[in-house]
Design an enzyme around this catalytic site. Sequence first.
Site, PDB file in Angstrom:
ATOM      1  N   SER A 125      -9.551  -0.532   7.340  1.00  0.00           N
ATOM      2  CA  SER A 125      -9.079  -0.320   5.969  1.00  0.00           C
ATOM      3  C   SER A 125      -8.461  -1.543   5.307  1.00  0.00           C
ATOM      4  O   SER A 125      -8.198  -1.513   4.104  1.00  0.00           O
ATOM      5  CB  SER A 125      -8.062   0.825   5.947  1.00  0.00           C
ATOM      6  OG  SER A 125      -8.708   2.053   6.147  1.00  0.00           O
ATOM      7  N   SER A 161      -9.546   1.723   3.049  1.00  0.00           N
ATOM      8  CA  SER A 161      -8.733   2.489   2.127  1.00  0.00           C
ATOM      9  C   SER A 161      -7.663   1.662   1.396  1.00  0.00           C
ATOM     10  O   SER A 161      -7.063   2.143   0.421  1.00  0.00           O
ATOM     11  CB  SER A 161      -8.027   3.624   2.878  1.00  0.00           C
ATOM     12  OG  SER A 161      -7.109   3.116   3.832  1.00  0.00           O
ATOM     13  N   LYS A 221       0.843  -1.205   0.000  1.00  0.00           N
ATOM     14  CA  LYS A 221       0.000   0.000   0.000  1.00  0.00           C
ATOM     15  C   LYS A 221       0.873   1.249   0.000  1.00  0.00           C
ATOM     16  O   LYS A 221       1.882   1.315   0.700  1.00  0.00           O
ATOM     17  CB  LYS A 221      -0.907  -0.022   1.225  1.00  0.00           C
ATOM     18  CG  LYS A 221      -1.910   1.121   1.321  1.00  0.00           C
ATOM     19  CD  LYS A 221      -2.771   0.949   2.557  1.00  0.00           C
ATOM     20  CE  LYS A 221      -3.822   2.020   2.687  1.00  0.00           C
ATOM     21  NZ  LYS A 221      -4.682   1.833   3.886  1.00  0.00           N
TER      22      LYS A 221
END
Length: 455
Positions: free
Chosen positions: A188, A164, A90
């Site tokens: 997330s 996210s 990420k």
Amino acid sequence: MDPERIRMTASPDALRQAPLYRVLHALARGETSSEALTGACLAAIARDGHLNAWTWVDAAGALAAARASDDRRAEGKPLGRLDGVPMAVKDLFDVAGMPTSLGLPGHAGLAERDAHVVRRLRGAGAVFLGKTNLDECGFGTVGRNPHHGDVRNPVLPGLSSGGSSAGSAAAVAAGHAVAALGSDTLGSVRIPAAFCGLVGHKPTFGELSCRGLAAGLRRLDCPGLITRTVQDAALLLPVLAGYDAGDPRSRKRRVPLAPPDWVPGELKAGVVADLAALGVDAAVVENFSAVMARVAPVFGSALPVALEVAPLEVAATRRAALLLMEAEILAAHEHRLDGASPRLRELLHFATRKSAADFARADRRLDEHVVQVRRLFEQFDVLLLPTTATAPPAYGADEPANLADLTALASLAGCPALSLPLPGGLGLQLVGAPGSDLRLLELGQVIAAVADTGE
């Protein structure tokens, strides 16, 4: 390296969509090479640009790392259990030589060093393909990004990918990577894992170092894993876990991670008495009830404990956490926000209108939640509940306000949590007491085998 030493009997294109344990087996037996597997992943990334799963792809660096891995294996000297495995990271984590964009336009240059968990993965031989897309600054739950494109769901086209850690989930679901590193502040990792039909694991707070992870809310931020199976998460956790003196939130275990000593039939499960009162959609409640009926035999005669959870308290605690998160993102990344979307700037600006007393009250409310949740584990061993209150919303639709309410329960208390995939982008969430990660993962494997989780 002599090509004859690699015995190619497993298709790299099939392996890029296989569980981690199958990939490890194929690499160890010489059924494929890391270079071939990495090449297949990179080809899939190039074909699937419409998914907007990536903010940065380092094809040359990944292939060079894969060749180095193959050379080590040919010499019988692999670095560790992950040597040659293509992984996604990420774009909130620093990876040396790559930019960290935070999901914003531009970047502040290439990172000089790895985040602590990235360094541990690199030390085990993982191959980094690049950085995955996310909601701006990790502030969102549906994978919306006006700079890199909204992340699309490879499994359920037309529906949200979740967020996210949207790009990390999409990358694994599409077979761009074997597994992915995400971060979880209020859900997330677990939300996009559920929406994309994957397993999401948020470890106990402090079990994995946050050094080199861009701040969302430091008292909640936690590196997490997105994998195809629970077994894969169990393989990765010991690689990532470990005390880091450079992270003030890191926990030092008195004993190393070890397999738990427990009997499934003796465990007691807790469930929320009235999910509908928490705003959980009727279809999600119906799905969860059906799954619970299949899972019940795992717990034998240990009947579920019904828990009363006040809806207004959940909403107020969520708002307190978001206020602190808004303030911390502003403080940590204010110099990067000039190019942020009007939506994000408006959300963060809310914190500037609050007083010091407001922040103190919010912090105190979160402390109260920690105590309440941890006391629940005096009554039971594991909490079972849906991962999200709704099914995945339509791609581009408004973000449901309560999407992270059920995942936030574990995050706010620092508890480990595991999301197992259910049909339709839903998830079954297991929450354990702090430090019970391995028991939770082992229980997750048992439940996945009987609950038709789609794993």
